[in-house]
Write a protein that holds these residues in place. Structure first.
Motif, short mmCIF file in Angstrom:
data_model
loop_
_atom_site.label_atom_id
_atom_site.label_comp_id
_atom_site.label_asym_id
_atom_site.label_seq_id
_atom_site.Cartn_x
_atom_site.Cartn_y
_atom_site.Cartn_z
N PHE A 111 0.85 -1.19 0.00
CA PHE A 111 0.00 0.00 0.00
C PHE A 111 0.89 1.24 0.00
CE2 PHE A 111 -2.67 -3.31 1.53
CZ PHE A 111 -3.99 -2.93 1.37
N ILE A 112 0.33 2.36 -0.43
CA ILE A 112 1.01 3.65 -0.38
C ILE A 112 0.08 4.68 0.23
CG2 ILE A 112 1.76 5.61 -1.82
CD1 ILE A 112 3.28 3.73 -3.57
N VAL A 113 0.65 5.54 1.07
CA VAL A 113 -0.10 6.67 1.60
C VAL A 113 0.72 7.93 1.35
CG1 VAL A 113 0.83 6.25 3.93
CG2 VAL A 113 -1.20 7.68 3.64
N ASP A 114 0.11 8.92 0.67
CA ASP A 114 0.76 10.20 0.45
C ASP A 114 0.68 11.02 1.73
OD1 ASP A 114 1.11 9.36 -2.14
OD2 ASP A 114 -0.55 10.54 -2.96
N ILE A 115 1.78 11.67 2.08
CA ILE A 115 1.87 12.40 3.34
C ILE A 115 1.88 13.90 3.07
CG2 ILE A 115 3.22 12.76 5.44
CD1 ILE A 115 2.05 9.92 5.14
N ASP A 116 0.89 14.60 3.61
CA ASP A 116 0.80 16.05 3.52
C ASP A 116 0.95 16.61 4.93
OD1 ASP A 116 0.03 18.74 3.41
OD2 ASP A 116 -1.35 18.38 1.74
N PRO A 117 2.14 17.12 5.30
CA PRO A 117 2.34 17.63 6.67
C PRO A 117 1.33 18.69 7.07
CG PRO A 117 4.45 17.41 5.57
CD PRO A 117 3.40 17.20 4.52
N GLY A 118 0.92 19.53 6.13
CA GLY A 118 -0.04 20.58 6.46
C GLY A 118 -1.37 20.02 6.91
N VAL A 154 -6.70 8.70 11.63
CA VAL A 154 -5.95 9.23 10.49
C VAL A 154 -6.46 10.64 10.19
CG1 VAL A 154 -5.42 8.93 8.04
CG2 VAL A 154 -5.56 6.93 9.55
N PRO A 155 -5.57 11.62 10.07
CA PRO A 155 -6.03 12.99 9.78
C PRO A 155 -6.83 13.06 8.48
CG PRO A 155 -3.73 12.99 10.45
CD PRO A 155 -4.12 11.56 10.25
N LYS A 156 -7.77 14.02 8.44
CA LYS A 156 -8.59 14.21 7.25
C LYS A 156 -7.70 14.55 6.05
CE LYS A 156 -12.69 15.84 9.75
NZ LYS A 156 -13.61 16.99 9.98
N GLY A 157 -8.02 13.95 4.92
CA GLY A 157 -7.28 14.21 3.70
C GLY A 157 -6.10 13.28 3.47
N ILE A 158 -5.83 12.38 4.42
CA ILE A 158 -4.76 11.40 4.29
C ILE A 158 -5.40 10.04 3.99
CG2 ILE A 158 -2.77 10.30 5.38
CD1 ILE A 158 -2.39 13.29 4.94
N HIS A 159 -5.06 9.45 2.84
CA HIS A 159 -5.73 8.21 2.41
C HIS A 159 -4.70 7.20 1.90
CE1 HIS A 159 -9.55 10.37 2.66
NE2 HIS A 159 -9.01 11.32 1.90
N GLN A 160 -4.85 5.97 2.35
CA GLN A 160 -4.00 4.89 1.85
C GLN A 160 -4.64 4.26 0.63
OE1 GLN A 160 -4.41 2.90 5.58
NE2 GLN A 160 -5.38 1.11 4.68
N ARG A 161 -3.81 3.68 -0.23
CA ARG A 161 -4.34 2.96 -1.37
C ARG A 161 -3.49 1.73 -1.64
NH1 ARG A 161 -1.24 6.93 -3.62
NH2 ARG A 161 0.03 6.38 -5.43
N ARG A 162 -4.14 0.69 -2.04
CA ARG A 162 -3.47 -0.57 -2.34
C ARG A 162 -2.91 -0.50 -3.76
NH1 ARG A 162 -6.73 -6.31 -1.94
NH2 ARG A 162 -5.17 -7.70 -2.88
N ILE A 163 -1.65 -0.92 -3.93
CA ILE A 163 -1.07 -0.89 -5.28
C ILE A 163 -0.79 -2.27 -5.85
CG2 ILE A 163 -0.11 1.41 -4.91
CD1 ILE A 163 2.68 0.09 -4.82
N THR A 164 -0.73 -3.31 -5.02
CA THR A 164 -0.55 -4.66 -5.56
C THR A 164 -1.80 -5.50 -5.34
OG1 THR A 164 0.47 -5.51 -3.52
CG2 THR A 164 1.95 -4.62 -5.21
N PHE A 165 -2.11 -6.31 -6.34
CA PHE A 165 -3.25 -7.23 -6.28
C PHE A 165 -2.73 -8.59 -6.77
CE2 PHE A 165 -4.97 -3.04 -6.48
CZ PHE A 165 -6.11 -3.06 -5.70
#
Length: 422
Positions: free
Chosen positions: A253-260, A278-289
């Motif tokens: 999985f990958i989660v983009d990190i926005d410090p703000g 998890v802070p609002k606006g931070i979302h994980q996504r699965r990249i391998t299936f």
């Protein structure tokens, strides 16, 4: 190719290397903890450094009132841009009733120019209402972003679902996080947040996970999405899902990190009776299936410097651990090695992202990502080699852990170094 294997440490005590960040930014010092056994952080009292050229050892930190129950220290790594380290530190009140545990620890730092002057990176607050930016469990396996500004970690909460592991991040916070004094509490110089969602019982066939773990930063300076947008900070992590048949497998999985976004969500700290959110606006996504998922051998993900690929261990058709490459844009997974044996532990890339070092058959191997060839570096090793070898950031040098017998025949974990051909 066989190269000379030199002992770097010789003192009759354990010298355990972390799986990442063992070298100082100039490549002159290697940091270690005093464990002789990977499972004994709670009983370990020292953090030290050793000079690569001279073998001189210095103690950076020693715990007070150390017992078999804690507090304990270990798993230490250097910042890539300063002469500071971060390591696990158990709680000061550790005793037989409340010993060192995965939910009772925090991240402590030392500037190597000021030994025995520790400071806390993450704040801990176990008294509701909780202070925004603090945690109430244990951080572990800290990893620095490429620019040395952010720190990732795995986390287990002490109060709610302590067995549910998640991934979190610390971001710079000029004011620091100050909490009320009390047993189990401490201030921290950085603002902490959890960035992965886990559930107790994932739905089969869904992207829900019951564990987020053994992560890495994506790229030295983030990565570029398929749309062309550059993401300066992102974390790739392993997550346990249930496939359609209800079998647990591990995917990436990958989660983009926005410090703000992390800093403005004061409610993410959570309320009494719930875990940090998890802070609002931070979302994980699965990249391998994938059909089989990653290997169940403990290892940490690694990223190419440009953030295009993630590297992991996965099993081949003969159930042997091989190096795997995952395309961040497509999620496609390719086995890089086809060894007739299994890779034993985690691994590391060199700074250029052209070579991978790993341990198998009690030897160290170098896999060349350009030629696709693995080269065995050592032959006829007597002491057991363990853990992930690490490349120097400056010199053609590799270091790793190996058990060496002392005068009394006892196995002592030492640091060995191998000079690599240019």
């Amino acid at each position: 190719m066989t190269v000379k294997n030199n002992s770097l440490t010789v003192l009759p005590a354990g010298h355990t290397l972390h799986h990442n960040g063992v070298f100082s930014k100039d490549g002159q010092w290697i940091v270690f903890d005093g464990r002789n056994d990977d499972t004994k952080i709670g009983e370990t009292s020292t953090i030290g450094i050793v000079n690569v050229g001279t073998g001189e050892e210095k103690i950076l930190y020693r715990t007070q009132n150390q017992t078999i129950y804690g507090p304990g220290v270990g798993a230490v790594s250097f910042s890539p841009v300063t002469d500071k380290v971060i390591f696990i530190h158990g709680l000061a009140d550790a005793n037989q009733e409340k010993p060192y545990a995965m939910s009772r620890r925090t991240g402590v730092g030392i500037d190597i120019s000021q030994p025995n002057h520790p400071f806390y990176y993450d704040a801990r607050d176990i008294n509701a209402p909780y202070t925004p930016g603090s945690l109430r469990g244990g951080t572990h396996s800290h990893g620095w972003s490429g620019d040395g500004k952010l720190i990732s970690f795995t986390y287990n909460d002490e109060l709610i679902d302590p067995n549910l592991r998640v991934v979190g991040v610390m971001v710079p916070f000029s004011k620091g996080v100050n909490v009320e004094s009390g047993q189990g509490n401490n201030d921290g110089i950085m603002f902490s947040a959890i960035v992965t969602n886990v559930v107790r019982s994932p739905r089969p066939g869904s992207d829900e996970i019951n564990k987020a773990f053994d992560e890495c930063w994506v790229g030295e300076n983030g990565y570029t999405q398929a749309s062309g947008q550059h993401v300066p900070y992102a974390i790739a992590f392993q997550g346990n899902v249930l496939n359609n048949e209800g079998k647990q497998i591990t995917e990436v999985f990958i989660v983009d990190i926005d410090p703000g976004k992390i800093l403005v969500d004061s409610l993410a700290v959570g309320k009494s009776g719930e875990r940090p959110q998890v802070p609002k606006g931070i979302h994980q996504r699965r990249i391998t299936f994938s059909k089989k998922g990653l290997s169940d051998t403990r290892h940490w993900l690694r990223s190419s410097p440009d953030g295009k690929f993630i590297y992991a261990l996965a099993k081949d058709q003969d159930e042997l651990n091989q190096l795997a490459q995952i395309d961040v844009s497509t999620g496609d997974m390719t086995l890089l090695t086809s060894n007739p044996f299994s890779i034993d532990y985690s691994f590391n890339l060199n700074k250029e992202g052209t070579k991978i070092a790993y341990v198998a058959q009690n030897s160290v191997y170098i896999f060349d990502l350009i030629t696709g060839v693995s080269t065995k570096l050592l032959n006829q090793e007597k002491g057991k080699i363990i853990g992930a070898p690490s490349f120097s950031p400056r010199d053609p040098l590799l270091v790793f852990n190996q058990y060496i017998k002392d005068r009394n025949g006892k196995d002592i974990l030492q640091i060995r170094k191998v000079s690599l051909p240019n």
